[in-house]
Design a protein around this motif. Structure first.
Motif, PDB file in Angstrom:
ATOM      1  N   LEU A  87       4.995  10.811   1.816  1.00  0.00           N
ATOM      2  CA  LEU A  87       4.161   9.969   2.651  1.00  0.00           C
ATOM      3  C   LEU A  87       2.691  10.302   2.467  1.00  0.00           C
ATOM      4  O   LEU A  87       1.843   9.422   2.327  1.00  0.00           O
ATOM      5  N   LEU A  88       2.364  11.585   2.492  1.00  0.00           N
ATOM      6  CA  LEU A  88       0.974  11.989   2.350  1.00  0.00           C
ATOM      7  C   LEU A  88       0.425  11.529   1.008  1.00  0.00           C
ATOM      8  O   LEU A  88      -0.679  11.001   0.922  1.00  0.00           O
ATOM      9  N   ALA A  89       1.179  11.731  -0.042  1.00  0.00           N
ATOM     10  CA  ALA A  89       0.720  11.336  -1.367  1.00  0.00           C
ATOM     11  C   ALA A  89       0.563   9.826  -1.466  1.00  0.00           C
ATOM     12  O   ALA A  89      -0.396   9.321  -2.049  1.00  0.00           O
ATOM     13  N   GLY A  90       1.503   9.089  -0.873  1.00  0.00           N
ATOM     14  CA  GLY A  90       1.442   7.638  -0.948  1.00  0.00           C
ATOM     15  C   GLY A  90       0.245   7.062  -0.234  1.00  0.00           C
ATOM     16  O   GLY A  90      -0.458   6.191  -0.750  1.00  0.00           O
ATOM     17  N   VAL A  91      -0.011   7.541   0.971  1.00  0.00           N
ATOM     18  CA  VAL A  91      -1.149   7.027   1.727  1.00  0.00           C
ATOM     19  C   VAL A  91      -2.460   7.394   1.050  1.00  0.00           C
ATOM     20  O   VAL A  91      -3.371   6.578   0.935  1.00  0.00           O
ATOM     21  N   GLN A 121     -10.249  -0.424   9.034  1.00  0.00           N
ATOM     22  CA  GLN A 121      -8.851  -0.802   8.837  1.00  0.00           C
ATOM     23  C   GLN A 121      -8.006   0.452   8.693  1.00  0.00           C
ATOM     24  O   GLN A 121      -8.375   1.379   7.964  1.00  0.00           O
ATOM     25  N   ILE A 122      -6.891   0.475   9.407  1.00  0.00           N
ATOM     26  CA  ILE A 122      -5.974   1.611   9.324  1.00  0.00           C
ATOM     27  C   ILE A 122      -4.960   1.352   8.214  1.00  0.00           C
ATOM     28  O   ILE A 122      -4.488   0.233   8.031  1.00  0.00           O
ATOM     29  N   VAL A 123      -4.640   2.378   7.450  1.00  0.00           N
ATOM     30  CA  VAL A 123      -3.662   2.288   6.377  1.00  0.00           C
ATOM     31  C   VAL A 123      -2.617   3.361   6.613  1.00  0.00           C
ATOM     32  O   VAL A 123      -2.943   4.537   6.761  1.00  0.00           O
ATOM     33  N   ARG A 124      -1.355   2.928   6.673  1.00  0.00           N
ATOM     34  CA  ARG A 124      -0.266   3.872   6.835  1.00  0.00           C
ATOM     35  C   ARG A 124       0.949   3.341   6.087  1.00  0.00           C
ATOM     36  O   ARG A 124       0.946   2.204   5.617  1.00  0.00           O
ATOM     37  N   ASP A 125       1.963   4.162   5.981  1.00  0.00           N
ATOM     38  CA  ASP A 125       3.204   3.728   5.350  1.00  0.00           C
ATOM     39  C   ASP A 125       4.038   2.994   6.393  1.00  0.00           C
ATOM     40  O   ASP A 125       4.576   3.591   7.324  1.00  0.00           O
ATOM     41  N   ASP A 126       4.158   1.675   6.248  1.00  0.00           N
ATOM     42  CA  ASP A 126       4.909   0.883   7.222  1.00  0.00           C
ATOM     43  C   ASP A 126       6.407   1.162   7.177  1.00  0.00           C
ATOM     44  O   ASP A 126       7.144   0.695   8.042  1.00  0.00           O
ATOM     45  N   ASN A 127       6.855   1.889   6.174  1.00  0.00           N
ATOM     46  CA  ASN A 127       8.265   2.256   6.112  1.00  0.00           C
ATOM     47  C   ASN A 127       8.568   3.562   6.830  1.00  0.00           C
ATOM     48  O   ASN A 127       9.726   3.973   6.901  1.00  0.00           O
ATOM     49  N   VAL A 130      18.103  -1.176   4.568  1.00  0.00           N
ATOM     50  CA  VAL A 130      16.894  -1.924   4.915  1.00  0.00           C
ATOM     51  C   VAL A 130      16.059  -2.006   3.649  1.00  0.00           C
ATOM     52  O   VAL A 130      15.671  -0.988   3.078  1.00  0.00           O
ATOM     53  N   VAL A 131      15.795  -3.227   3.206  1.00  0.00           N
ATOM     54  CA  VAL A 131      15.060  -3.459   1.970  1.00  0.00           C
ATOM     55  C   VAL A 131      13.690  -4.032   2.323  1.00  0.00           C
ATOM     56  O   VAL A 131      13.605  -5.086   2.975  1.00  0.00           O
ATOM     57  N   THR A 132      12.635  -3.353   1.906  1.00  0.00           N
ATOM     58  CA  THR A 132      11.269  -3.785   2.171  1.00  0.00           C
ATOM     59  C   THR A 132      10.552  -3.994   0.852  1.00  0.00           C
ATOM     60  O   THR A 132      10.485  -3.078   0.025  1.00  0.00           O
ATOM     61  N   ILE A 133      10.028  -5.182   0.658  1.00  0.00           N
ATOM     62  CA  ILE A 133       9.237  -5.504  -0.526  1.00  0.00           C
ATOM     63  C   ILE A 133       7.772  -5.569  -0.105  1.00  0.00           C
ATOM     64  O   ILE A 133       7.424  -6.256   0.859  1.00  0.00           O
ATOM     65  N   ARG A 134       6.921  -4.819  -0.835  1.00  0.00           N
ATOM     66  CA  ARG A 134       5.492  -4.787  -0.516  1.00  0.00           C
ATOM     67  C   ARG A 134       4.681  -5.139  -1.749  1.00  0.00           C
ATOM     68  O   ARG A 134       5.098  -4.901  -2.881  1.00  0.00           O
ATOM     69  N   ASP A 135       3.491  -5.701  -1.520  1.00  0.00           N
ATOM     70  CA  ASP A 135       2.625  -6.045  -2.639  1.00  0.00           C
ATOM     71  C   ASP A 135       1.894  -4.805  -3.131  1.00  0.00           C
ATOM     72  O   ASP A 135       2.128  -3.690  -2.640  1.00  0.00           O
ATOM     73  N   ALA A 136       1.007  -4.992  -4.092  1.00  0.00           N
ATOM     74  CA  ALA A 136       0.322  -3.854  -4.703  1.00  0.00           C
ATOM     75  C   ALA A 136      -0.564  -3.107  -3.724  1.00  0.00           C
ATOM     76  O   ALA A 136      -0.890  -1.935  -3.948  1.00  0.00           O
ATOM     77  N   ASP A 137      -0.970  -3.762  -2.632  1.00  0.00           N
ATOM     78  CA  ASP A 137      -1.780  -3.119  -1.596  1.00  0.00           C
ATOM     79  C   ASP A 137      -0.928  -2.592  -0.454  1.00  0.00           C
ATOM     80  O   ASP A 137      -1.451  -2.289   0.622  1.00  0.00           O
ATOM     81  N   THR A 138       0.379  -2.508  -0.653  1.00  0.00           N
ATOM     82  CA  THR A 138       1.387  -2.015   0.290  1.00  0.00           C
ATOM     83  C   THR A 138       1.560  -2.888   1.526  1.00  0.00           C
ATOM     84  O   THR A 138       2.180  -2.463   2.495  1.00  0.00           O
ATOM     85  N   ARG A 169      -2.268   9.030   7.221  1.00  0.00           N
ATOM     86  CA  ARG A 169      -2.846   7.701   7.276  1.00  0.00           C
ATOM     87  C   ARG A 169      -4.327   7.797   6.929  1.00  0.00           C
ATOM     88  O   ARG A 169      -4.909   8.875   6.951  1.00  0.00           O
ATOM     89  N   ALA A 170      -4.918   6.673   6.591  1.00  0.00           N
ATOM     90  CA  ALA A 170      -6.332   6.643   6.238  1.00  0.00           C
ATOM     91  C   ALA A 170      -7.012   5.514   6.997  1.00  0.00           C
ATOM     92  O   ALA A 170      -6.376   4.520   7.367  1.00  0.00           O
ATOM     93  N   VAL A 171      -8.307   5.675   7.243  1.00  0.00           N
ATOM     94  CA  VAL A 171      -9.128   4.642   7.860  1.00  0.00           C
ATOM     95  C   VAL A 171     -10.160   4.209   6.828  1.00  0.00           C
ATOM     96  O   VAL A 171     -10.918   5.036   6.306  1.00  0.00           O
TER      97      VAL A 171
END
Length: 363
Positions: A79-83, A116-122, A154-162, A105-107
Motif C-alpha cells: 500500500l505504501l509503495a503504491g500510494v 486532493q486526497i489520494v489513497r488506495d480505494d481497495n 471482488v474485482v476492481t478495475i482502475r484506470d492509470a490514475d487509480t 495516502r498523499a495530498v
C-alpha cells in the motif's frame, strides 16, 4: 468534445469487455491458487496490519516521530509503495504537487490551489484470509482481484490514475453484482441539479428506526454520477443528505478508534448490513472531518484516515461488506461547529448512502 468523450467511453467499454473475458479464462487458475493459500499465515499478517494501523494510538504516535515499523505486513508495504508511486506519477503528469505524503495516502495540490486526497480505494478489501492479485495492462489500468476464504471475489478495475472504473462482487456460485461503473462520464451542470436534501443533525445517538429513515432517504434526482463526481462536487453529494454519527468523535490529531467507540456503532452497523442484505447493490460513503486546527493538507489526510477507521470497524465488528463502502476525507472544509478552535464535535464522521447517485450499470 462530445465526440472525443464518446470515443473515450467506447474504448473503455471495449477494454472492459476484453478484461472480463480474460477474467473468465483465469477462473481455473485463480481457484487453484486459492486452494494453495496458507490462510493461517495470511490471517496472522493481515490481523497485525489491521489492528495496529487503525486501532492503536501508539502506531500514529510512531508515525509522527518518523519511526520505522519493522513489523508491518506485506500488504501494508504494498500500500505504501503504491500510494507513493501514484503521487509522484500524478505530480509529473498533471502539474500537481505533493503537499503531504504520509505513506498510506498523499495530498496533492492542484493547479487551482485546491487539494486532493489520494489513497488506495481497495484498502478496505484487504481482509484476513484474502489473497490479492493485481494485473497491470498496457494502458496503465489495473485489475485487482481479492479472493476470499468463502470463495467469493471482488474485482476492481482502475484506470492509470487509480480511479475506480468498475467494481464487481462475484459470489461462489458465479453470480455477479456490479457495485460501481464509472466508464460513462457525463459532465455535470450544477445549475440544473435539484435542490439539496435537508440535513438533520442529531446530538444524541440515533434509534434504529430514525437512523434507517434518515440513512435510506431517496435522492431527489434520477441522474447518475461517477464516484469522482460524487466525491468532488458538493452539489452532487448534497442530493442525498449525510447522517452524522454523534456516538464517535476523535482525539486531537488521532484517527484511532477504541473498541469502546466501535461498540457505539452497533445500530449503524445493523442498519447498513440489513440494507445490503436486502439490496446487494447498496453503496455507502463514509466521510471524515477535522476541526480547524492544523494545516489543510494534514487535516485532509487525517480526516480520510478517520473515515477509513470507521469503515473498518463496521466490517470487523458488524460484518458490513467492505466492497459496499468507500471512504472520503474532507478535512476542515465543512465544520459542524463554525469555529477556528479545538472543538471535538468537528472531529467526526458522517455516513451518506450514495446508491441512488452512483452509476452501476454502465448505461
Amino acid at each position: 468534445m462530445q465526440a472525443r468523450d464518446a470515443r473515450r467511453n467506447e474504448q473503455i467499454r471495449r477494454n472492459l469487455d476484453r478484461r472480463e473475458q480474460e477474467l473468465r479464462q483465469d477462473e481455473r487458475r485463480v481457484d487453484r491458487r486459492e486452494r494453495q493459500l496458507d490462510r493461517r499465515d495470511d490471517y496472522r499478517d493481515d490481523r497485525y496490519y489491521r489492528d495496529n494501523r487503525y486501532y492503536d494510538d501508539d502506531y500514529w504516535n510512531d508515525r509522527d516521530d518518523d519511526d520505522d515499523d519493522d513489523h508491518g505486513s506485506d500488504i501494508a508495504k504494498l500500500l505504501l509503495a503504491g500510494v507513493a508511486g501514484y503521487a509522484v506519477g500524478s505530480m509529473l503528469s498533471g502539474n500537481r504537487q505533493v503537499a503531504l505524503n504520509t505513506g498510506d495516502r498523499a495530498v496533492l495540490t492542484l493547479p487551482d490551489g485546491s487539494q486532493q486526497i489520494v489513497r488506495d480505494d481497495n484498502a478496505l478489501l484487504y481482509q484476513p484470509g484474502s489473497d490479492v492479485q493485481t494485473e497491470t495492462f498496457n494502458d496503465g489500468s489495473t485489475r485487482t482481484t481479492v479472493l476470499r476464504a468463502d470463495g467469493s471475489r471482488v474485482v476492481t478495475i482502475r484506470d492509470a490514475d487509480t480511479n475506480v472504473l468498475q467494481r464487481t462482487l462475484i459470489r461462489p456460485d458465479g453470480t455477479a453484482t456490479r457495485l460501481m461503473d464509472n466508464t460513462n462520464v457525463r459532465p455535470v451542470q450544477v445549475s440544473t441539479l435539484p435542490a439539496p436534501q435537508p440535513v438533520e443533525y442529531s446530538s444524541q445517538p440515533w434509534n434504529e428506526d430514525d437512523l434507517r429513515t434518515a440513512l435510506l432517504r431517496e435522492s431527489g434526482t434520477d441522474r447518475r454520477f461517477t464516484l469522482g463526481q460524487i466525491r468532488d462536487i458538493p452539489e452532487v453529494r448534497s442530493l442525498v443528505a449525510p447522517v452524522n454519527v454523534p456516538d464517535v468523535t476523535f482525539d486531537t490529531g488521532s484517527a484511532a478508534l477504541s473498541s469502546d467507540q466501535a461498540e457505539q456503532l452497533a445500530t449503524l452497523g445493523k442498519v447498513i448490513r440489513d440494507s445490503i442484505d436486502q439490496n446487494p447493490n447498496e453503496v455507502y460513503m463514509i466521510e471524515g472531518y477535522t476541526d480547524a486546527v492544523g494545516s489543510n493538507a494534514a487535516n485532509l489526510a487525517l480526516s480520510d484516515r478517520r473515515a477509513e477507521s470507521v469503515a473498518l470497524a463496521l466490517t470487523e465488528y458488524y460484518q458490513v461488506p467492505p466492497e459496499n463502502m468507500v471512504v472520503q476525507g474532507y478535512g476542515e472544509e465543512f465544520l459542524l461547529v463554525p469555529t477556528e478552535g479545538d472543538t471535538r464535535d468537528n472531529r467526526r464522521v458522517a455516513i451518506r448512502r450514495i446508491t441512488d447517485l452512483l452509476e452501476q450499470s454502465g448505461s
